[in-house]
Scaffold this active site. Structure first.
Site, PDB file in Angstrom:
ATOM      1  N   VAL A 125       0.833  -1.205   0.000  1.00 44.00           N
ATOM      2  CA  VAL A 125       0.000   0.000   0.000  1.00 44.00           C
ATOM      3  C   VAL A 125       0.871   1.260   0.000  1.00 44.00           C
ATOM      4  CG1 VAL A 125      -1.787   1.294   1.231  1.00 44.00           C
ATOM      5  CG2 VAL A 125      -1.856  -1.215   1.207  1.00 44.00           C
ATOM      6  N   CYS A 126       1.500   1.525   1.116  1.00 44.30           N
ATOM      7  CA  CYS A 126       2.193   2.808   1.306  1.00 44.30           C
ATOM      8  C   CYS A 126       3.503   2.919   0.539  1.00 44.30           C
ATOM      9  CB  CYS A 126       2.408   3.059   2.789  1.00 44.30           C
ATOM     10  SG  CYS A 126       0.839   3.204   3.680  1.00 44.30           S
ATOM     11  N   LEU A 127       4.020   1.791   0.045  1.00 42.64           N
ATOM     12  CA  LEU A 127       5.131   1.841  -0.897  1.00 42.64           C
ATOM     13  C   LEU A 127       4.607   1.869  -2.327  1.00 42.64           C
ATOM     14  CD1 LEU A 127       8.136   1.713  -1.659  1.00 42.64           C
ATOM     15  CD2 LEU A 127       7.951  -0.794  -1.566  1.00 42.64           C
TER      16      LEU A 127
END
Length: 203
Positions: free
Chosen positions: A125-127
């Site tokens: 997600v956040c990468l």
């Protein structure tokens, strides 16, 4: 010895150099670290800390971002990173995708660097989300695969696969360090490089 006296153009080099790369660290916060399952948590923290030390040694610009600290829903960046990078001011956001935060994007653009060395929790997600947006805007993205982790083995693997399909380059933190050093004759950083790399290898 045949090493060149002058390094290749440090800005235009197709490989990572201290002059063409920036480090992006996203959401290395206690809740996120505690929730990953795809690698040992101590090893994850050790690796991302070594990466932060590497960035500091070579003078890379660092963009540090957190999510939901100001709202009180989450805690700040883990101290192992901020101890190494005390001057990095975290950009706090509410967006899951950091690239949808105007302050974050402005900070990345302000580095003036075309190559982004990226780590984030979680991988899937956040990468993945900001990396995809960065690629779309013309940046080269280097995802440090042994300094990120996900909520399941499948999620992590699919996240990395999606990035590679989109054009991101998977690297390890040791590879980043060696690519930035490139030559033992570069005395200004040799001792620091050896201290970071050889202190961690095999431990």
């Amino acid at each position: 010895m045949t090493s060149p006296a002058i390094a290749r153009d440090p800005v235009k080099d197709h490989m990572l150099t201290p002059d063409n790369a920036a480090l992006i660290i996203i959401d290395f916060q206690p809740v996120q670290v505690g929730s990953i399952v795809t690698m040992n948590k101590r090893l994850l923290v050790k690796n991302v800390t070594a990466l932060a030390r590497t960035a500091k040694l070579y003078g890379l610009p660092v963009v540090l971002s957190t999510v939901n600290v100001a709202t009180g829903r989450n805690m700040p960046t883990i101290h192992q990173i901020t101890d190494v990078l005390p001057d990095a001011s975290p950009i706090d956001r509410t967006s899951i995708n950091a690239w949808e935060d105007e302050d974050f994007v402005a900070a990345v653009k302000a580095t003036g660097r075309s190559k982004l060395i990226m780590v984030a929790l979680w991988t899937e997600v956040c990468l993945v989300f900001p990396a995809l947006d960065a690629l779309r805007e013309g940046y080269e993205v280097f995802a440090v695969v042994d300094a990120v982790a996900g909520t399941s083995d499948v999620a992590h693997r699919v996240g990395i696969h999606r990035l590679v399909q989109a054009g991101a380059v998977p690297v390890s933190w040791i590879q980043v360090a060696c690519e930035l050093q490139r030559d033992w004759a570069r005395d200004a950083t040799t001792a620091g490089f050896a201290d970071i790399v050889f202190a961690e290898v095999g431990h």
